[in-house]
Design a protein around this motif. Structure first.
Motif, PDB file in Angstrom:
ATOM      1  N   GLY A 176     -16.740   6.894  17.179  1.00  0.00           N
ATOM      2  CA  GLY A 176     -17.930   7.347  15.651  1.00  0.00           C
ATOM      3  C   GLY A 176     -16.723   9.201  16.120  1.00  0.00           C
ATOM      4  N   SER A 177     -16.363   9.373  17.045  1.00  0.00           N
ATOM      5  CA  SER A 177     -15.935  10.908  17.086  1.00  0.00           C
ATOM      6  C   SER A 177     -14.561  10.742  16.234  1.00  0.00           C
ATOM      7  CB  SER A 177     -15.137  11.375  18.477  1.00  0.00           C
ATOM      8  OG  SER A 177     -16.269  11.282  19.480  1.00  0.00           O
ATOM      9  N   SER A 178     -13.884   9.135  16.023  1.00  0.00           N
ATOM     10  CA  SER A 178     -12.135   9.275  15.549  1.00  0.00           C
ATOM     11  C   SER A 178     -13.355   8.992  13.861  1.00  0.00           C
ATOM     12  CB  SER A 178     -11.876   7.698  15.746  1.00  0.00           C
ATOM     13  OG  SER A 178     -11.445   7.683  17.041  1.00  0.00           O
ATOM     14  N   ARG A 179     -14.532   8.212  13.318  1.00  0.00           N
ATOM     15  CA  ARG A 179     -15.088   8.473  12.119  1.00  0.00           C
ATOM     16  C   ARG A 179     -15.242  10.011  11.714  1.00  0.00           C
ATOM     17  NH1 ARG A 179     -14.660   6.115   7.121  1.00  0.00           N
ATOM     18  NH2 ARG A 179     -16.745   6.089   6.263  1.00  0.00           N
ATOM     19  N   GLY A 180     -15.804  10.644  13.025  1.00  0.00           N
ATOM     20  CA  GLY A 180     -16.321  12.060  12.710  1.00  0.00           C
ATOM     21  C   GLY A 180     -15.102  12.372  12.110  1.00  0.00           C
ATOM     22  N   GLN A 182     -11.837  11.091  10.911  1.00  0.00           N
ATOM     23  CA  GLN A 182     -11.944  11.173   9.492  1.00  0.00           C
ATOM     24  C   GLN A 182     -11.956  11.642   8.431  1.00  0.00           C
ATOM     25  OE1 GLN A 182     -10.735   6.249   9.370  1.00  0.00           O
ATOM     26  NE2 GLN A 182     -10.411   6.980   7.466  1.00  0.00           N
ATOM     27  N   LEU A 183     -13.585  11.645   8.134  1.00  0.00           N
ATOM     28  CA  LEU A 183     -13.863  12.272   7.428  1.00  0.00           C
ATOM     29  C   LEU A 183     -13.849  13.522   6.834  1.00  0.00           C
ATOM     30  CD1 LEU A 183     -17.591  10.510   8.084  1.00  0.00           C
ATOM     31  CD2 LEU A 183     -16.140   9.123   6.123  1.00  0.00           C
ATOM     32  N   ARG A 184     -13.919  14.480   8.291  1.00  0.00           N
ATOM     33  CA  ARG A 184     -13.989  15.582   7.961  1.00  0.00           C
ATOM     34  C   ARG A 184     -12.309  15.611   7.307  1.00  0.00           C
ATOM     35  NH1 ARG A 184     -15.962  15.614  13.276  1.00  0.00           N
ATOM     36  NH2 ARG A 184     -14.061  16.081  14.438  1.00  0.00           N
ATOM     37  N   ALA A 185     -11.627  15.494   8.144  1.00  0.00           N
ATOM     38  CA  ALA A 185      -9.906  15.099   7.541  1.00  0.00           C
ATOM     39  C   ALA A 185      -9.870  15.025   6.576  1.00  0.00           C
ATOM     40  CB  ALA A 185      -8.780  14.176   8.501  1.00  0.00           C
ATOM     41  N   GLU A 186     -11.150  13.860   5.867  1.00  0.00           N
ATOM     42  CA  GLU A 186     -11.112  13.092   4.223  1.00  0.00           C
ATOM     43  C   GLU A 186     -11.498  14.498   3.541  1.00  0.00           C
ATOM     44  OE1 GLU A 186     -12.557   9.718   4.473  1.00  0.00           O
ATOM     45  OE2 GLU A 186     -11.551   8.340   4.913  1.00  0.00           O
ATOM     46  N   ALA A 187     -12.333  15.428   4.019  1.00  0.00           N
ATOM     47  CA  ALA A 187     -12.507  16.350   3.330  1.00  0.00           C
ATOM     48  C   ALA A 187     -12.048  17.655   3.394  1.00  0.00           C
ATOM     49  CB  ALA A 187     -14.237  16.713   3.829  1.00  0.00           C
ATOM     50  N   GLU A 188     -10.695  18.053   4.562  1.00  0.00           N
ATOM     51  CA  GLU A 188     -10.360  18.931   4.197  1.00  0.00           C
ATOM     52  C   GLU A 188      -9.287  18.628   3.009  1.00  0.00           C
ATOM     53  OE1 GLU A 188      -8.961  19.508   7.843  1.00  0.00           O
ATOM     54  OE2 GLU A 188     -10.441  20.455   8.843  1.00  0.00           O
ATOM     55  N   LEU A 189      -9.403  17.627   3.334  1.00  0.00           N
ATOM     56  CA  LEU A 189      -8.168  16.465   2.437  1.00  0.00           C
ATOM     57  C   LEU A 189      -8.091  16.558   1.015  1.00  0.00           C
ATOM     58  CD1 LEU A 189      -5.162  15.411   1.634  1.00  0.00           C
ATOM     59  CD2 LEU A 189      -5.851  13.381   2.058  1.00  0.00           C
ATOM     60  N   GLN A 190      -9.607  17.026   0.629  1.00  0.00           N
ATOM     61  CA  GLN A 190     -10.002  16.570  -0.896  1.00  0.00           C
ATOM     62  C   GLN A 190     -10.638  18.001  -1.279  1.00  0.00           C
ATOM     63  OE1 GLN A 190     -10.596  14.061  -2.733  1.00  0.00           O
ATOM     64  NE2 GLN A 190     -11.396  15.557  -4.334  1.00  0.00           N
ATOM     65  N   GLN A 191     -11.060  19.227  -0.397  1.00  0.00           N
ATOM     66  CA  GLN A 191     -10.769  20.525  -0.850  1.00  0.00           C
ATOM     67  C   GLN A 191      -9.474  20.775  -0.718  1.00  0.00           C
ATOM     68  OE1 GLN A 191     -12.760  22.110   2.805  1.00  0.00           O
ATOM     69  NE2 GLN A 191     -12.006  24.334   1.712  1.00  0.00           N
ATOM     70  N   ALA A 192      -8.465  20.455  -0.053  1.00  0.00           N
ATOM     71  CA  ALA A 192      -7.174  21.175  -0.516  1.00  0.00           C
ATOM     72  C   ALA A 192      -6.603  21.060  -1.784  1.00  0.00           C
ATOM     73  CB  ALA A 192      -6.231  20.780   0.537  1.00  0.00           C
ATOM     74  N   ALA A 193      -6.674  19.319  -2.199  1.00  0.00           N
ATOM     75  CA  ALA A 193      -6.324  18.869  -3.187  1.00  0.00           C
ATOM     76  C   ALA A 193      -6.926  19.760  -4.165  1.00  0.00           C
ATOM     77  CB  ALA A 193      -6.458  17.451  -3.591  1.00  0.00           C
ATOM     78  N   THR A 194      -8.162  20.108  -4.487  1.00  0.00           N
ATOM     79  CA  THR A 194      -9.095  20.620  -5.574  1.00  0.00           C
ATOM     80  C   THR A 194      -8.623  22.129  -5.596  1.00  0.00           C
ATOM     81  OG1 THR A 194     -10.888  19.217  -4.783  1.00  0.00           O
ATOM     82  CG2 THR A 194     -11.422  21.585  -5.635  1.00  0.00           C
ATOM     83  N   GLU A 195      -8.812  22.941  -4.138  1.00  0.00           N
ATOM     84  CA  GLU A 195      -7.907  24.026  -4.071  1.00  0.00           C
ATOM     85  C   GLU A 195      -6.390  23.782  -4.809  1.00  0.00           C
ATOM     86  OE1 GLU A 195      -8.177  25.459  -0.469  1.00  0.00           O
ATOM     87  OE2 GLU A 195     -10.142  25.424  -0.158  1.00  0.00           O
TER      88      GLU A 195
END
Length: 395
Positions: A176-180, A182-195
């Protein structure tokens, strides 16, 4: 779909322990033909701890330990009466408590796993009727060593089950921690891509605005200054200058609106092309800097992106030449295909040595370099004496 699943995920996790406890209770009531009486006290107590383990893990562990201790002191029914299957609840309790316990009290889990195995073993061998039923003549009169061996094996078996449940809980938590993570990393990556996309779009708009407005304002300023000196002596030339001012202002307005709205007006082309170089040169020529263009249409076979980039490079270069160069010497534009792409050259004469436009200030030359690099090309400027050259290769 995912937001809906995430909405119900936490309630499902919290309901898992009570649902498991209820399922085990119903199964044992059927299998062992139990009833709601004193003989089932141990089973009810341990399964109650299982039901609360996810939400109140530490309290559930303490309650279960107390229940097993009460059985050891014969307050609760012995193993023969309560049934050995009641102890199935202990590994389940450890599993759900591991999923719910966080922070500094996590050390309770392996301690409880081993301690509860010891209490269960004590309860087993404290009930002589149960021991005789299970082992029979294997222990009767066989000596302390044989009895100790069986005690150790029973303890080891319960400890193994309990520790396995603890390890399973840790594995689920880690997953669960790894999945969390990963989701946080994907969200941060998406935010960075958007920025990044926003920043790139901001830079693109700034570059386009600079190219459009710098050129138009330069032409308008030059014509307006000229009108000051000729409005009495050459009234016909004033009308021509006013037309040039109006045309430059209108072009700037149309291109700015198109750029910001990303929609071409019905009466304009989507973007400037190389066919408009002659018109561009005419604006500078009318403003006092003669521009010659060498860009034969029959030799051109270029993409719209190459045309837009080449036009903007020429526009900015001529604007720089008009502002920093010797207008009386004019400027020369050459746009011809080469073996590796479209070659764009603009040459002009500087007003004085050292008056060349700087590559480190403003958005002029840096903007031209960014444009060229964005399409995979190369860009260079050279100063030879009073001659200033810009050359770009657009593949």
């Amino acid at each position: 779909m995912l937001p809906l699943l995430n909405r119900f995920r936490r309630p499902a996790r919290e309901a898992a322990a009570p649902a498991t406890a209820l399922a085990v209770l119903l199964a044992l009531l059927v299998l062992e033909q139990r009833g709601f009486n004193r003989d089932s006290t141990l089973l009810f107590a341990l399964l109650s701890a299982v039901a609360a383990a996810r939400i109140f893990p530490a309290g559930a562990l303490v309650f279960a330990a107390g229940t097993l201790a009460l059985q050891a002191f014969k307050v609760l029914p012995v193993v023969m009466v309560s049934g050995v299957l009641s102890y199935v609840a202990v590994p389940l309790l450890i599993l759900f408590a591991t999923l719910g316990l966080r922070g500094r009290y996590r050390w309770l889990l392996p301690v409880f796993a081993v301690a509860s195995a010891g209490l269960i073993t004590l309860n087993w061998f404290a009930d002589s009727t149960w021991v005789n039923f299970v082992f029979g003549a294997q222990l009767y009169g066989r000596g302390a060593l044989r009895t100790g061996t069986y005690v150790f094996l029973v303890f080891g078996a319960f400890a193994a089950f309990n520790l396995a449940a603890w390890a399973a809980g840790l594995a689920v938590n880690n997953a669960g921690s790894s999945r969390g993570a990963q989701l946080r990393a994907e969200a941060e990556l998406q935010q960075a891509a958007t920025e990044l996309a926003v920043e790139q779009e901001r830079n693109r708009i700034a570059r386009e605005l600079h190219d459009v407005l710098a050129h138009s304002l330069t032409v308008i300023t030059a014509q307006a200054e000229g009108i000051r000196y000729i409005h009495r002596s050459e009234p016909d030339a004033v009308e021509e200058s006013a037309q040039i001012i109006a045309s430059a202002a209108r072009t700037a307005l149309v291109e700015t609106r198109h750029m910001l709205e990303n929609v071409a007006p019905a009466d304009t082309s989507p973007a400037p092309t190389l066919d408009q170089l002659e018109s561009l040169a005419g604006q500078f020529t009318a403003s006092g800097m003669r521009v010659t263009v060498d860009a034969p249409a029959e030799e051109r076979s270029v993409t719209p992106l190459q045309q837009l980039t080449a036009y903007r490079l020429v526009q900015e270069s001529l604007t720089n030449a008009f502002r920093h160069g010797d207008r009386t010497k004019g400027a020369r534009v050459s746009v011809r295909p080469g073996p590796d792409g479209l070659i764009v050259r603009v040459s002009s004469e500087l007003a004085s040595a050292g008056s060349a436009p700087s590559a480190g200030n403003g958005r002029g030359i840096p903007g031209m370099k960014e444009r060229t690099t964005a399409v995979g090309g190369s860009f260079a400027t050279r100063t030879t004496g009073n001659r200033f050259d810009m050359e770009a290769l657009l593949p």
